[in-house]
Enzyme design. Structure first.
Site, mmCIF file in Angstrom:
data_model
loop_
_atom_site.group_PDB
_atom_site.id
_atom_site.type_symbol
_atom_site.label_atom_id
_atom_site.label_comp_id
_atom_site.label_asym_id
_atom_site.label_seq_id
_atom_site.Cartn_x
_atom_site.Cartn_y
_atom_site.Cartn_z
ATOM 1 N N THR A 291 30.877 -1.340 -7.853
ATOM 2 C CA THR A 291 32.238 -0.799 -7.834
ATOM 3 C C THR A 291 32.504 0.107 -6.640
ATOM 4 O O THR A 291 31.587 0.575 -5.964
ATOM 5 C CB THR A 291 32.511 0.017 -9.120
ATOM 6 O OG1 THR A 291 31.667 1.160 -9.133
ATOM 7 C CG2 THR A 291 32.288 -0.821 -10.367
ATOM 8 N N ASP A 292 33.778 0.342 -6.438
ATOM 9 C CA ASP A 292 34.192 1.331 -5.442
ATOM 10 C C ASP A 292 34.266 2.700 -6.132
ATOM 11 O O ASP A 292 33.895 2.832 -7.299
ATOM 12 C CB ASP A 292 35.526 0.936 -4.792
ATOM 13 C CG ASP A 292 36.681 0.833 -5.787
ATOM 14 O OD1 ASP A 292 36.578 1.389 -6.916
ATOM 15 O OD2 ASP A 292 37.687 0.203 -5.450
ATOM 16 N N ALA A 293 34.752 3.688 -5.442
ATOM 17 C CA ALA A 293 34.795 5.058 -5.980
ATOM 18 C C ALA A 293 35.678 5.163 -7.228
ATOM 19 O O ALA A 293 35.500 6.072 -8.034
ATOM 20 C CB ALA A 293 35.294 6.024 -4.904
ATOM 21 N N VAL B 203 36.303 0.278 -9.840
ATOM 22 C CA VAL B 203 36.793 -1.098 -9.818
ATOM 23 C C VAL B 203 35.820 -1.932 -8.977
ATOM 24 O O VAL B 203 35.333 -1.472 -7.938
ATOM 25 C CB VAL B 203 38.215 -1.155 -9.207
ATOM 26 C CG1 VAL B 203 38.690 -2.586 -9.022
ATOM 27 C CG2 VAL B 203 39.184 -0.373 -10.081
#
Length: 150
Positions: free
Chosen positions: A20-22, A25
């Protein structure tokens, strides 16, 4: 057209922090890894794992082209189902339909073309006849993959 249950392979995976990103997601490029792993497991489930293909037939499959439609995001801890269905088996390539779903909701659709290459020289080559026949028998014409899979 209805897809035969054994023509769609389904591989479960979970979204981890590293995917995921920060914001929690799934990062768009990570879907490529999910799709690749499902294709590898699809081959393995049919007794033709990638290491076996390389060792026994000097054959590897490499992605030649890919079309991806992102529908909905996957998020941290989601349980996903990644499917594989063979749309077309040609003498030196395969075209596959793949999806990523969460609890039945379609998150991503992809069409992937892989080329058959010699493992030693990475030059295009024909799929060996017994493998070609086995794969040809798995072809389906419905890319929607509306079944639960195998």
């Amino acid at each position: 057209m209805q897809v035969a249950p054994d023509s769609v392979f389904s591989w479960p995976t979970r979204v981890y922090w590293e995917d995921t990103d920060a914001g929690g997601v799934v990062y768009h490029a990570q879907y490529l890894a999910f799709l690749e792993r499902a294709r590898s497991e699809w081959l393995r489930a049919r007794g033709q794992g990638q290491e076996w293909l390389r060792r026994e037939h000097d054959l590897v499959f490499a992605v030649r082209a890919m079309r991806i439609d992102f529908r909905l995001p996957a998020r941290l801890d989601d349980a996903l189902e990644v499917t594989v269905a063979l749309l077309q088996c040609r003498r030196a390539s395969l075209t596959l339909a793949q999806t990523v779903r969460r609890e039945g909701a379609l998150l991503l659709e992809a069409q992937v073309r892989v080329a058959a290459l010699g493992a030693g020289d990475f030059r295009p080559r024909a799929i060996p006849a017994p493998l070609y026949q086995a794969l040809k028998s798995l072809e389906t014409t419905d890319p929607r993959q509306d079944t639960d899979g195998a």
